[in-house]
Write an enzyme that holds these catalytic residues in place. Structure first.
Site: not given
Length: 981
Positions: A355, A358, A454
């Protein structure tokens, strides 16, 4: 004046000045908002400076009003949640819904009109066109009703996740406007600018947010909380919410060069503070962790991951440009996964690196995630894998889920992370359900969104990295970052940078591999001995040029040398010096390849292409050096064969092969013989076809009780244009049933059905040809479909007067009326058009199952307590749950209704039927107990009609008329392997 210089700076970004058609809008925000944690509402106002850097005059500006996605069941978000089999939002209570209202837009002080095109997408109509180079000031008040925990914006009691919450202009770029509704599967695209945000809320809330905090008192408070948390020896498990402070505070955040703003508030957050030094500039970045007591062990175990991500991504991609980064414990728990925002992420401990990463792929490189999700998620997963690999040499998104003991059981010791990351893609690709890497996120199936975006994408980029070499690849990635940071790059921009830096044309990767579902298929054609080594000839069976690595392997199984080809079609030859035991294409499983049977060849021996046979339980992946044969113990029983034990042997598991087989011998201790199932099929996947997804040519053999079944078949599974379109299948089957008459008990022993003996006649042979077309559509809220079937049946002897032709049609519909309860309706109609001297029948209470399509526990009528057609039903033909001994050799129609009851695990049903030569309408009603959503159903009859129209004798004995159905085919683990998705 500062905006004029900002525009000049934008035009001068490295490499962009030469891109004459590139432009980028500038959107600057001033937002003031207050949180009411009693009504769970935000009230605020927004001021937007919109700068038109485009060459076009704009007469309107699209706005995203994404909180309206939670308004009702008609929004794009609600419909997508249903398609992805989630009923949480559809049946949410009214107070859990969300929306944005109170809007009153003004432009330069004058009211303007807002036209809604969707609940969460509207068009702001400008009073005067906005010319190139001009700017306007847009103002509006707003109120947000914060929804419950369904997606990224929401709350759980007084824990708040505030994202996609304010009115936001859509992106206008060189490809036009990009208005998009809010979706859960599919992320976002926004304009860069400066944010100035003030948040007012009760004083005892702890907040993690985008931007740099400017409020001195809150900075001191957060530092103090960090000291307290750092000194704690344990965090306990208390999760109660303390009362909200009567006092409020206003937090002020500012940040430029970002395109979104999110914040997270909870009175229970623990706070940890740290810093990380960037590897190149040595600049310090402050990092924060905010987490709850119940999750403290996980956060403490991974507390260094935030710093690791900042440092490693700065090294592999480009330097982190901001002064702080924050990771926050997910307020919405399991309902919502991690989600990234500039400088702040909501996450679980295990996903911190992903995360935080990102911030680069989404935050700084602001690509259009909705249209090109691989530019965001795929590239981020690739860098994440490399970051994680420094801790674990076998790291990867999927491989981390497989601990060493499980990998040994599945025979995956020799398989690295890259091969495991291809696994989910192989599952769908080998069954014709593949989709390209370059594909809009909303059009992926849920399985493919995870498996391709992914998992397959980072594995594919590992392929490119290894081909180019890490040094060239990293230089290209750095150049891409420097050229396109704080802008809106597209796939062609990434390709152009990689080609410029690498000095190679890369269409084979960015166009052929990423934009199609065509396969890489490179194998060894021959190995020839030379004076000082070997000449290895490769053959590319695929439809586009691709490079491949070839390894020389010694007798100990060690790789002694690896050579790469350039991208090639046809044949290519490589020369190796020295001694080798075998050569192997792609030993590191870099290529997205489905057929590895020709990937290795020995230098000696009579069978140089042979692979060792590996027997392993349950499942595995296709590998270069061995041929897997999977096995699974099985158990079965019926009243004729009694207990049966056996084993299932099959050659396909995750990946369906071109030729798939299943052998399931089962030993009957009572009959002292071997029964079981055999199945072999040829799986044809026409990649590139617009209409056909998969064709399966199969042959099935069964032997149980007193029959043997032989059935060749051809099945066509058709493509869907979008995930919202229905599925379609056409199946042609030719069935032959041979009966062993000596094993059948005379059915005339059962007096209550004796008068209908002709329907149960069992000639020595029955032949049938069946054509079945099925169209169906399912989501979390409703299921609907139609099945049309033409069937030709014949008995021995095969004379024209023993042939029957029938047409059946079945429409079915199921609708959930609550989160866990549904109602069903089924309409059936069937008719025989011709009949021979020995007629065939349709049954009101289930079919005679002439072609042995259902598993019956007492098909041979051996037991008084379990009797086929009396106690067990296959829910076909008339599908009455009660046993009413009514059969027809002409026509039959029924309506079957069933609904689950509230509060108890029971359903109530009503069946209505009409058949030829009978004036009255049949009915049957009662209660049903369904286990496993119909896997096993027990029917408790209350009333029903017979030919005379009154309650028949067999309903007077309630116990003897309890019926059940056993729908094993709903959970058949081999159906996926042998019949497709």
């Amino acid at each position: 004046m500062k905006h004029y210089f900002a525009a000049l700076l934008l035009a001068a970004l490295p490499g962009l000045a030469s891109a004459q058609h590139y432009f980028q809008q500038e959107v600057n925000y001033k937002i003031e908002v207050s949180l009411n944690d009693q009504t769970h509402e935000l009230t605020g106002s927004e001021e937007i400076e919109y700068v038109n850097n485009s060459p076009d005059r704009l007469s309107y500006i699209y706005f995203h009003l994404w909180p309206n996605a939670y308004k009702n069941n008609k929004t794009a978000f609600a419909q997508q949640m249903a398609r992805n089999n989630s009923r949480n939002f559809h049946f949410a209570e009214k107070q859990k819904r969300g929306y944005i209202d109170g809007l009153a837009f003004e432009v330069n002080g004058k009211p303007v009109k807002l036209e809604y095109e969707q609940p969460d997408v509207a068009k702001l109509i400008l009073n005067e066109p906005l010319s190139p180079g001009q700017r306007i000031l847009i103002r509006t008040p707003f109120r947000v009703k914060i929804p419950g925990a369904f997606s990224r914006l929401g709350h759980v009691e007084q824990s708040y996740q505030i994202s996609q919450w304010y009115p936001k202009p859509a992106v206008y770029d060189r490809k036009g406007w990009h208005p998009m509704p809010y979706l859960d599967q599919g992320e976002f695209y926004s304009e860069f600018g400066k944010f100035d945000v003030k948040i007012t809320l009760p004083a005892n809330y702890n907040v993690g947010a985008t931007g740099m905090l400017q409020t001195a008192s809150e900075i001191a408070r957060m530092d103090s909380l960090a000291e307290v948390s750092a000194a704690k020896k344990s965090f306990g498990t208390d999760m109660s919410f303390p009362p909200s402070s009567a006092k409020t505070k206003t937090l002020h955040y500012v940040q430029d060069r970002i395109h979104d703003f999110a914040w997270f508030a909870d009175k229970r957050f623990n706070v940890l503070k740290s810093e990380v030094e960037l590897p190149q500039s040595k600049r310090k970045v402050t990092t924060w962790l905010l987490f709850l007591n119940r999750n403290a062990p996980g956060w403490l175990a991974r507390k260094n991951d935030l710093n690791t991500a900042i440092s490693k991504y700065s090294e592999l991609v480009g330097e982190y440009p901001y002064a702080a980064a924050t990771a926050v414990d997910a307020a919405l728990g399991e309902n919502v996964g991690g989600m990234e925002y500039p400088m702040v992420t909501v996450t679980t401990p295990s996903a911190i690196i992903h995360e935080v990463g990102h911030n680069w792929f989404y935050g700084i490189l602001g690509s259009n995630e909705r249209e090109h999700p691989w530019l965001d998620e795929g590239l981020n997963c690739y860098i994440e894998n490399r970051t994680a690999a420094e801790k674990d040499s076998d790291a990867g998104m999927l491989s981390g889920l497989l601990e060493p003991p499980l990998r040994r059981i599945l025979g995956l010791e020799e398989v690295n992370a890259n091969a495991l990351n291809y696994a989910a893609w192989l599952l769908t690709n080998s069954r014709g359900a593949d989709q390209p890497i370059e594909f809009p996120s909303e059009h992926y199936t849920k399985t493919n969104y995870a498996g391709i975006v992914y998992l397959k994408t980072p594995a594919a980029f590992t392929y490119l990295e290894t081909y180019l070499g890490r040094d060239r690849f990293d230089k290209a990635m750095h150049a891409y970052y420097e050229k396109w940071k704080f802008t809106h790059p597209y796939p062609e921009n990434l390709q152009a940078v990689f080609e410029e830096v690498s000095g190679e044309k890369l269409d084979w990767f960015f166009k052929d591999l990423l934009q199609t579902t065509e396969l890489v298929d490179i194998g060894i054609k021959k190995v020839e001995k030379t004076i000082d080594g070997y000449r290895v000839t490769l053959k590319n069976e695929g439809k586009f040029a691709a490079p491949a690595p070839v390894a020389a392997i010694n007798e100990a199984g060690e790789i002694t040398k690896v050579q790469w080809t350039k991208p090639f079609t046809g044949e290519e030859t490589l020369t190796f010096i020295g001694v080798a035991d075998r050569f192997e294409v792609d030993p590191a499983y870099l290529l997205p390849e489905t057929d590895r049977r020709d990937n290795q060849m020995k230098t000696t021996g009579l069978l140089p292409k042979s692979e060792r046979l590996a027997l392993q339980p349950l499942a595995g992946l296709e590998q270069n050096r061995k041929k897997q044969l999977y096995f699974l113990p099985v158990i079965g029983a019926n009243t004729a064969d009694k207990l049966m034990l056996g084993v299932a042997l099959y050659n396909s598991s995750v990946q369906a092969k071109k030729v798939n087989y299943l052998l399931m011998p089962m030993y009957s201790f009572h009959q002292n013989e071997v029964n079981g199932i055999g199945n072999i099929n040829y799986n044809f996947v026409p990649h590139g076809s617009r209409f056909l997804r998969q064709a399966i040519l199969g042959f099935n053999f069964q032997r149980f009780e007193y029959f043997r079944k032989y059935e060749p078949s051809l099945t066509f599974n058709f493509k869907r244009a979008t995930v919202a379109r229905p599925r379609q299948q056409l199946k042609i089957a030719i069935t032959s049933i041979n009966h062993e008459k000596s094993k059948i008990n005379p059915i005339l022993e059962h007096a209550e059905i004796g008068s209908f003996f002709p329907l149960l006649h069992q000639p020595e042979k029955i032949g049938g040809q069946t054509l079945t077309y099925t169209i169906w559509q399912t989501n979390a809220v409703q299921k609907a479909g139609l099945e049309l079937q033409f069937q030709h049946l014949g008995s021995n002897p095969k004379a024209s007067d023993n042939q029957s032709n029938a047409l059946r049609g079945t429409a079915f519909y199921e609708r959930y009326w609550s989160k866990h309860k549904s109602a069903k309706a089924r309409l059936f109609g069937g008719k025989f058009f011709t009949q021979g001297e020995q007629p065939f029948y349709m049954g009101l209470s289930g079919s005679p199952d002439y072609l042995k399509e259902t598993i019956f526990l007492d098909r041979a009528q051996k037991s008084e307590s379990i009797r086929a057609l009396v106690d067990q039903t296959d829910l076909r033909d008339g599908a009455f749950k009660n046993f009413i001994p009514a059969f027809t050799d002409n026509w039959l129609t029924t309506l079957n209704l069933e609904t689950e009851l509230p509060f108890v695990p029971l359903s109530v049903y009503l069946d209505l039927g009409k058949m030829a030569d009978v004036d009255e309408v049949f009915y049957g009603t009662g209660l049903a107990l369904n286990i496993g959503k119909g896997f096993f159903s027990l029917y408790l009859p209350v009333a029903g009609s017979n030919f005379a129209g009154d309650t028949p004798e067999n309903f007077k004995d309630f116990r003897r008329n309890i019926r059940f159905s056993l729908q094993l085919n709903k959970f058949n683990p081999f159906k996926l392997l042998n019949e497709g998705l």
